[in-house]
Design a protein around this motif. Structure first.
Motif, short mmCIF file in Angstrom:
data_model
loop_
_atom_site.label_atom_id
_atom_site.label_comp_id
_atom_site.label_asym_id
_atom_site.label_seq_id
_atom_site.Cartn_x
_atom_site.Cartn_y
_atom_site.Cartn_z
N ASN A 1 0.82 -1.22 0.00
CA ASN A 1 0.00 0.00 0.00
C ASN A 1 0.85 1.27 0.00
N ARG A 2 1.96 1.19 -0.72
CA ARG A 2 2.82 2.38 -0.86
C ARG A 2 2.95 2.70 -2.34
N LYS A 3 2.45 3.88 -2.73
CA LYS A 3 2.52 4.26 -4.14
C LYS A 3 3.58 5.34 -4.31
N LEU A 4 4.57 5.06 -5.14
CA LEU A 4 5.59 6.09 -5.41
C LEU A 4 4.92 7.26 -6.11
N VAL A 5 5.11 8.48 -5.56
CA VAL A 5 4.49 9.63 -6.21
C VAL A 5 5.53 10.62 -6.73
N GLU A 6 6.70 10.64 -6.12
CA GLU A 6 7.73 11.60 -6.54
C GLU A 6 9.10 11.08 -6.13
N ALA A 7 10.13 11.54 -6.82
CA ALA A 7 11.48 11.10 -6.45
C ALA A 7 12.52 12.09 -6.96
N ASP A 8 13.59 12.22 -6.19
CA ASP A 8 14.78 12.91 -6.69
C ASP A 8 15.78 11.78 -6.95
N LEU A 9 15.84 11.38 -8.20
CA LEU A 9 16.54 10.13 -8.52
C LEU A 9 18.05 10.22 -8.27
N GLU A 10 18.65 11.41 -8.53
CA GLU A 10 20.11 11.54 -8.29
C GLU A 10 20.46 11.45 -6.82
N LYS A 11 19.54 11.99 -5.99
CA LYS A 11 19.84 12.01 -4.55
C LYS A 11 19.31 10.76 -3.84
N GLY A 12 18.61 9.90 -4.57
CA GLY A 12 18.08 8.68 -3.95
C GLY A 12 16.94 8.96 -2.99
N LYS A 13 16.20 10.07 -3.22
CA LYS A 13 15.08 10.40 -2.32
C LYS A 13 13.76 10.03 -2.98
N ILE A 14 12.91 9.41 -2.21
CA ILE A 14 11.63 8.96 -2.78
C ILE A 14 10.47 9.32 -1.86
N LYS A 15 9.32 9.58 -2.49
CA LYS A 15 8.13 9.97 -1.72
C LYS A 15 6.99 9.02 -2.08
N PHE A 16 6.35 8.48 -1.06
CA PHE A 16 5.26 7.52 -1.28
C PHE A 16 3.96 8.02 -0.69
N LEU A 17 2.88 7.58 -1.29
CA LEU A 17 1.57 7.78 -0.68
C LEU A 17 1.21 6.49 0.02
N ASN A 18 0.92 6.59 1.31
CA ASN A 18 0.44 5.41 2.03
C ASN A 18 -1.06 5.32 1.76
N THR A 19 -1.45 4.32 0.96
CA THR A 19 -2.86 4.29 0.52
C THR A 19 -3.79 3.80 1.63
N ASN A 20 -3.22 3.35 2.74
CA ASN A 20 -4.06 3.00 3.91
C ASN A 20 -4.46 4.24 4.68
N THR A 21 -3.46 5.13 4.87
CA THR A 21 -3.70 6.28 5.76
C THR A 21 -3.91 7.57 4.98
N GLY A 22 -3.47 7.58 3.73
CA GLY A 22 -3.56 8.81 2.93
C GLY A 22 -2.38 9.74 3.18
N ALA A 23 -1.46 9.36 4.06
CA ALA A 23 -0.31 10.21 4.37
C ALA A 23 0.81 9.99 3.36
N THR A 24 1.66 11.01 3.20
CA THR A 24 2.84 10.78 2.35
C THR A 24 4.04 10.46 3.25
N GLU A 25 4.93 9.61 2.73
CA GLU A 25 6.09 9.16 3.51
C GLU A 25 7.33 9.36 2.66
N ASP A 26 8.42 9.77 3.30
CA ASP A 26 9.69 9.96 2.58
C ASP A 26 10.65 8.84 2.93
N ALA A 27 11.51 8.51 1.96
CA ALA A 27 12.54 7.50 2.23
C ALA A 27 13.79 7.85 1.42
#
Ligand code: FAD
Length: 448
Positions: free
Chosen positions: A133-159
């Motif tokens: 239930n994690r949908k990738l929505v955005e990323a900074d590919l050079e920096k290895g940063k990724i943003k997900f939408l948690n489809t259970n809670t509706g919150a966004t999460e960074d990794a």
């Protein structure tokens, strides 16, 4: 997740067939792996009862063998298909073996089961974390940063990760983000044909309604039906046809008369009610082919599987090629000691043109399956291939064999076929010349 010295943190976007396989390979090398999958965990869902299957061949098997899963998947749960079984309109059958020399076959395997086994295998490694239930929505590919939408809670999460692997399928978000960069080329093609999936029931308890060791094809020129056997003695069939044909099949009457005219034997096996019920359940699905280049960004991102090279399904190579991607990445990890700055450009160099080549081969095979297989010239060519392959198996490798039963690069497969075409053309030309010369000699003598 705790960091292990000298090992990287790898984020895999997509926990489908290729993403789950990649997790196993990378964990085996000791890397920390986090899989982010858009859907919920398929292992928690009740099986829908329908067996949607895939043909697994040598490239895919080699990858499964490397992580110790080939036996359980292929030997215990795969159904061997030794050749095509062609059905004409009158119900006559003709079997064309895939490999009459060495007896190789391809295996029909349940897609869901395969994905479940791969997810289970990945989860057995302590350094793998599966996040559903994690949908990738955005990323900074050079920096290895990724943003997900948690489809259970509706919150966004960074990794963050040292390496991002985009295994998020034909409509890949990772690829779309890569496409914003300069010097990234991408072409997508929807073919004007779609498909509808239909299930063929078993004849009676534990008995196939048709030969269980074949991939069945009903070639009808502009369109075709195919069906692959399942472990439970049913078949999963597909009607592949131009959308303009589907447009004419909007009513029960139109559908039944289409099947009575073109696929009467199949209609008897499926039954009128079941056919109508299944056919109108869903709209015809589209088929897409993607060619892009390169497959990587610096030392931080790479795309694999359908994300890199979605193809039409007519060579049954989409998953197999995706599995081979992972096997190749693993071979490069070994060669370059997990140095991503060297591995990723090399992967693009070795893989992109081959990805394009298999997309082309898959397109070509549609014409072969729905039309050419019924032509005498095609069957004669197959016969020549068979004779030469029997006589000189290391020298004359038929195209289908090279694609399905070797790891020859796809570009080489095409080049080899073009060379064979040239040799045969020359051979036939000289043969015709010789026959002409022999026939002409008496006339020339009489004339003298
Ligand atoms: P997918 O299986 O599409 O998995 C991608 C995963 O990523 C999915 O689980 C998805 O939920 C997830 N995802 C997507 N977007 C996001 C996001 N933004 N964030 C997080 N997760 C995301 N191949 C064969 O080798 N043999 C066959 O016989 C064969 N038959 C086929 C028949 C048909 C009708 C079709 C359409 C295809 C067939 N294929 C076959 C091709 C095969 O299905 C694909 O090549 C294979 O599924 C690709 O695997 P993948 O993991 O790359 O992509």
């Amino acid at each position: 997740m705790t960091e292990v010295e000298g090992k990287s943190c790898i984020a895999i976007v997509g926990g489908g067939l290729v993403g789950a396989l990649a997790a196993c390979f990378l964990a085996k090398r000791g890397h920390q792996v986090v899989v982010y999958e858009y859907r919920s965990d398929i292992r928690m869902e009740k099986s829908c009862g329908q067996s949607i299957n895939l043909a697994l061949s040598f490239r895919g098997r080699e990858a499964l063998k490397a992580i110790g899963l080939e036996n359980i998947l292929v030997k215990c749960h795969g159904t061997c298909m030794r050749g095509r079984m062609l059905h004409d309109k009158d119900g006559n059958l003709k079997e064309v073996l895939y490999d009459s020399v060495k007896g190789n076959c391809i295996y029909s395997i349940n897609r869901r089961y395969l994905n479940v086994v791969l997810l289970d295998a990945a989860e057995k490694y302590p350094q793998v974390q599966l996040n559903f239930n994690r949908k990738l929505v955005e990323a900074d590919l050079e920096k290895g940063k990724i943003k997900f939408l948690n489809t259970n809670t509706g919150a966004t999460e960074d990794a963050e990760a040292d390496l991002i692997i985009g295994a998020d399928g034909a409509h890949s978000t990772v690829r779309k983000i890569m496409a914003r960069r300069p010097l990234f080329n991408c072409a997508q093609t929807y073919i004007e044909h779609g498909y509808v999936e239909l299930s063929v029931p078993c004849k009676e308890h534990n008995k196939f309604a048709m030969s269980g060791n074949n991939l069945h094809i009903w070639p009808r020129g502009e369109f075709m039906m195919t069906s692959l056997p399942n472990e439970d003695y049913t078949f999963t069939g597909n009607l592949f046809a131009p959308f303009c044909v589907f447009e004419k099949l909007k009513t029960r009457e139109a559908l039944l008369s289409f099947y009575i005219e073109h696929f009467p034997d199949l209609l008897r096996l499926i039954g009128e009610e079941k056919l109508v019920e299944q056919f109108f359940e869903k709209e015809p699905q589209t088929l897409i082919s993607i060619k892009c280049k390169p497959y990587h960004v610096g030392k931080t991102t790479v795309i694999v599987g359908d994300a890199a090279h979605a193809m039409v399904p007519f060579y049954a190579q989409g998953m197999n090629t995706g599995f081979e991607d992972i096997l190749m990445l693993d071979e490069l990890m070994e060669r370059y000691d997990s140095n991503f700055a060297k591995i990723l450009p090399k992967f693009s160099e070795l893989r992109c043109d081959n990805g394009h080549a298999i997309c082309d081969l898959a397109m070509y095979n549609y014409t072969e399956m729905r039309d050419l297989v019924t032509k005498k010239s095609f069957l004669f060519r197959k016969f020549l291939d068979k004779v030469l392959f029997t006589l000189v198996p290391n020298f004359w490798i038929p195209l289908y064999f090279a694609v399905q039963f070797t790891r020859m690069s796809f570009r080489e497969c095409i080049a080899h076929k073009e060379w064979q075409d040239k040799v045969l053309r020359m051979g036939l030309f000289y043969l015709a010349f010789l026959i002409f010369a022999v026939l002409a000699i008496p006339f020339l003598r009489n004339g003298m």
